[in-house]
Design a protein around this motif. Structure first.
Motif, mmCIF file in Angstrom:
data_model
loop_
_atom_site.group_PDB
_atom_site.id
_atom_site.type_symbol
_atom_site.label_atom_id
_atom_site.label_comp_id
_atom_site.label_asym_id
_atom_site.label_seq_id
_atom_site.Cartn_x
_atom_site.Cartn_y
_atom_site.Cartn_z
ATOM 1 N N ILE A 5 47.699 41.997 50.681
ATOM 2 C CA ILE A 5 48.160 43.187 51.777
ATOM 3 C C ILE A 5 46.902 42.794 52.932
ATOM 4 O O ILE A 5 45.785 42.953 52.647
ATOM 5 C CB ILE A 5 47.838 44.522 51.068
ATOM 6 N N GLY A 6 47.476 42.887 53.952
ATOM 7 C CA GLY A 6 46.412 42.922 55.092
ATOM 8 C C GLY A 6 45.927 41.429 55.411
ATOM 9 O O GLY A 6 46.744 40.666 55.028
ATOM 10 N N ILE A 7 44.895 41.217 56.223
ATOM 11 C CA ILE A 7 44.485 39.804 56.466
ATOM 12 C C ILE A 7 43.433 39.430 55.621
ATOM 13 O O ILE A 7 42.490 40.174 55.600
ATOM 14 C CB ILE A 7 44.148 39.662 57.845
ATOM 15 N N PRO A 8 43.484 38.553 54.706
ATOM 16 C CA PRO A 8 42.420 38.058 53.742
ATOM 17 C C PRO A 8 41.434 37.436 54.495
ATOM 18 O O PRO A 8 41.509 36.726 55.446
ATOM 19 C CB PRO A 8 42.971 37.186 52.829
ATOM 20 N N ILE A 9 40.133 37.614 54.183
ATOM 21 C CA ILE A 9 38.996 36.983 54.464
ATOM 22 C C ILE A 9 39.101 35.620 53.963
ATOM 23 O O ILE A 9 38.971 35.669 52.444
ATOM 24 C CB ILE A 9 37.685 37.586 54.546
ATOM 25 N N THR A 10 39.134 34.307 54.525
ATOM 26 C CA THR A 10 39.388 33.136 53.748
ATOM 27 C C THR A 10 38.225 32.434 53.578
ATOM 28 O O THR A 10 38.289 31.364 52.515
ATOM 29 C CB THR A 10 40.494 32.181 54.679
ATOM 30 N N SER A 11 37.103 32.811 54.054
ATOM 31 C CA SER A 11 35.889 32.209 53.801
ATOM 32 C C SER A 11 34.625 33.059 53.893
ATOM 33 O O SER A 11 34.889 34.025 54.807
ATOM 34 C CB SER A 11 35.595 30.819 54.896
ATOM 35 N N ILE A 191 32.184 45.042 44.288
ATOM 36 C CA ILE A 191 32.600 43.603 43.730
ATOM 37 C C ILE A 191 33.612 43.216 44.827
ATOM 38 O O ILE A 191 34.713 44.020 45.130
ATOM 39 C CB ILE A 191 33.315 43.694 42.287
ATOM 40 N N PHE A 192 33.673 42.165 45.453
ATOM 41 C CA PHE A 192 34.581 41.878 46.343
ATOM 42 C C PHE A 192 35.166 40.628 46.158
ATOM 43 O O PHE A 192 34.644 39.660 45.534
ATOM 44 C CB PHE A 192 33.563 41.542 47.593
ATOM 45 N N ARG A 193 36.495 40.643 46.182
ATOM 46 C CA ARG A 193 37.466 39.596 45.908
ATOM 47 C C ARG A 193 37.952 38.949 46.654
ATOM 48 O O ARG A 193 38.755 39.449 47.855
ATOM 49 C CB ARG A 193 38.848 40.100 44.841
ATOM 50 N N LEU A 194 37.621 37.475 47.021
ATOM 51 C CA LEU A 194 37.760 36.693 47.951
ATOM 52 C C LEU A 194 39.182 36.522 48.548
ATOM 53 O O LEU A 194 39.537 36.700 49.724
ATOM 54 C CB LEU A 194 36.822 35.254 48.094
ATOM 55 N N SER A 197 40.540 39.951 49.763
ATOM 56 C CA SER A 197 39.537 40.701 50.327
ATOM 57 C C SER A 197 39.620 42.239 49.851
ATOM 58 O O SER A 197 39.117 43.239 50.711
ATOM 59 C CB SER A 197 39.791 40.783 51.978
ATOM 60 N N ASN A 198 40.122 42.232 48.539
ATOM 61 C CA ASN A 198 39.997 43.604 48.116
ATOM 62 C C ASN A 198 38.446 44.027 47.495
ATOM 63 O O ASN A 198 37.672 43.152 47.165
ATOM 64 C CB ASN A 198 40.722 43.586 46.769
ATOM 65 N N GLY A 199 37.964 45.171 47.822
ATOM 66 C CA GLY A 199 36.858 45.751 47.280
ATOM 67 C C GLY A 199 36.845 46.669 46.128
ATOM 68 O O GLY A 199 37.934 47.357 46.147
ATOM 69 N N LEU A 200 35.986 46.640 45.318
ATOM 70 C CA LEU A 200 35.912 47.444 44.130
ATOM 71 C C LEU A 200 34.708 48.131 44.066
ATOM 72 O O LEU A 200 33.602 47.610 44.266
ATOM 73 C CB LEU A 200 36.277 46.713 42.681
ATOM 74 N N ASN A 290 43.816 44.934 40.917
ATOM 75 C CA ASN A 290 43.820 44.731 42.170
ATOM 76 C C ASN A 290 45.012 45.036 43.106
ATOM 77 O O ASN A 290 44.807 45.394 44.036
ATOM 78 C CB ASN A 290 43.995 43.112 42.136
ATOM 79 N N LEU A 291 46.054 45.402 42.354
ATOM 80 C CA LEU A 291 47.007 46.388 42.959
ATOM 81 C C LEU A 291 46.716 47.729 43.695
ATOM 82 O O LEU A 291 46.911 47.933 44.934
ATOM 83 C CB LEU A 291 48.241 46.645 42.398
ATOM 84 N N VAL A 292 45.623 48.216 42.823
ATOM 85 C CA VAL A 292 45.297 49.464 43.455
ATOM 86 C C VAL A 292 44.288 49.312 44.564
ATOM 87 O O VAL A 292 44.262 50.026 45.650
ATOM 88 C CB VAL A 292 44.642 50.296 42.266
ATOM 89 N N THR A 293 43.429 48.631 44.441
ATOM 90 C CA THR A 293 42.299 48.387 45.469
ATOM 91 C C THR A 293 42.804 47.572 46.754
ATOM 92 O O THR A 293 42.426 48.156 47.780
ATOM 93 C CB THR A 293 41.115 47.477 45.164
ATOM 94 N N ALA A 294 43.942 46.787 46.455
ATOM 95 C CA ALA A 294 44.413 46.188 47.735
ATOM 96 C C ALA A 294 45.243 47.477 48.895
ATOM 97 O O ALA A 294 44.938 47.139 49.827
ATOM 98 C CB ALA A 294 45.756 45.248 47.431
ATOM 99 N N LEU A 295 45.383 48.424 48.071
ATOM 100 C CA LEU A 295 45.919 49.631 48.882
ATOM 101 C C LEU A 295 44.889 50.146 50.028
ATOM 102 O O LEU A 295 45.299 50.484 50.852
ATOM 103 C CB LEU A 295 46.435 50.804 48.068
ATOM 104 N N GLY A 296 43.737 49.917 49.542
ATOM 105 C CA GLY A 296 42.660 50.299 50.627
ATOM 106 C C GLY A 296 42.703 49.846 51.794
ATOM 107 O O GLY A 296 42.448 50.285 52.906
ATOM 108 N N GLN A 297 43.307 48.623 51.805
ATOM 109 C CA GLN A 297 43.543 47.736 53.460
ATOM 110 C C GLN A 297 44.468 48.503 54.089
ATOM 111 O O GLN A 297 44.607 48.368 55.125
ATOM 112 C CB GLN A 297 43.697 46.342 52.958
#
Length: 330
Positions: A5-11, A191-194, A197-200, A290-297
């Motif tokens: 969801i949103g634009i992921p940070i790819t690097s 915790i950042f998931r690359l 780009s989800n953050g927890l 990850n479903l929940v944290t992705a909503l932050g975007q």
């Protein structure tokens, strides 16, 4: 793996270097007593310092007028002559205002913050410099400022953990507080998931610093101790997160019921969780987190809601055991 969801940070280089954020603060602001400022009748500028107009930033305006009990919306529409009269009254009669201090940027002729009597500025620049010195590999995922508060999310690009060969996680921390030392500064693990780009935010091990003031050496020592304490909690969080890949996802209503019991969840967030469960049903608890944290975007224009959503992920991580009777997390 859940849908991005949103634009992921790819690097990781896409994350902002911490030094770039530090430079946004410029040099340390000068401080001047409120009583050294002349309050004139306007019409364009009612504040003057050293015979020249002085502008108040939005942050300084909010703090200054709030100390007098004047809403900023009223101050903006109040006739300058009437407003100047009220300001002079409060400066002369209320020591909390009259003995307060403005931090000013002399180059821009702007007051950046107002400090009531007895208050100290939270040294955000010094905090970032201390973090950068302690952990040179820190990068900035987000830095959000309002007229009153700030929230910084920092990622340590060398603190890497893999859930699978393609799923990279990175540890770090978030810091939130007020620019003026009116409340505690909160430090949480992050915790950042690359891949998406989800953050927890792991608020369960929150470190609270009530006073970031005093001598510079003492202040820096306190910040170093706090930062080290937060980062030390991350290995156990990584391990707990890996365990969630082996746990089944709770059903939709059990998850929402659990979050309502364990934390505050907004109706808008609960509704989006229901929709995502239908369109992209999670198989494991890790997927559900990850479903929940992705909503932050989805709430990038509402920083407070986005942060609360990332904190919900931390709640699910801290309470990741399923009750065999009711199916809720505990």
């Amino acid at each position: 793996m859940i849908r991005n969801i949103g634009i992921p940070i790819t690097s990781l280089p896409d994350l902002e270097p911490i030094q770039d954020v530090i430079t946004q603060f410029g040099s340390v602001d000068d401080s001047i007593p409120v009583r050294d400022i002349t309050v004139a009748d306007g019409p364009d500028h009612i504040f003057h310092y050293q015979d020249a107009p002085l502008r108040l930033s939005e942050t300084a305006s909010v703090g200054f007028y709030r100390a007098m009990g004047i809403p900023l919306s009223y101050a903006k529409r109040c006739p300058s002559r009437l407003l100047a009269s009220q300001v002079r009254h409060w400066v002369e009669t209320d020591s909390r205002v009259g003995e307060g201090t403005f931090l000013i940027n002399r180059e821009d002729r702007e007051a950046t913050k107002f400090l009531p009597r007895g208050s100290s500025p939270v040294p955000v620049r010094a905090l970032l410099e201390t973090a950068a010195e302690l952990v040179p590999s820190l990068r900035v995922r987000s830095f959000i400022q309002t007229t009153r508060d700030f929230t910084i999310s920092l990622v340590d690009v060398e603190r890497e953990y893999r859930i699978t060969p393609e799923d990279f996680l990175y540890g770090g921390m978030t810091v939130q507080g007020s620019f003026v030392e009116s409340k505690a500064v909160l430090f949480d693990g992050y915790i950042f998931r690359l891949v998406c780009s989800n953050g927890l935010i792991t608020a369960a091990d929150r470190k609270i610093t009530k006073h970031l003031s005093g001598s510079e050496s003492r202040m820096v020592a306190k910040m170093r101790e706090t930062i080290e304490g937060v980062l030390a909690t991350l290995p156990s969080k990584f391990e707990a997160l890996k365990q969630t890949t082996e746990l089944p996802a709770p059903d939709r209503e059990s998850l929402i019921s659990s979050l309502r019991t364990l934390a505050k969840i907004r109706t808008s967030v609960a509704d989006r969780i229901r929709e995502q469960y239908v369109s992209n049903p999670p198989e494991s608890l890790y997927d559900a987190i990850n479903l929940v944290t992705a909503l932050g975007q989805e709430f990038v224009n509402s920083p407070r809601v986005a942060r609360q959503t990332e904190e919900l992920g931390g709640v699910l991580l801290s309470h990741h055991q399923l009750c065999s009777t009711c199916g809720r997390l505990q």
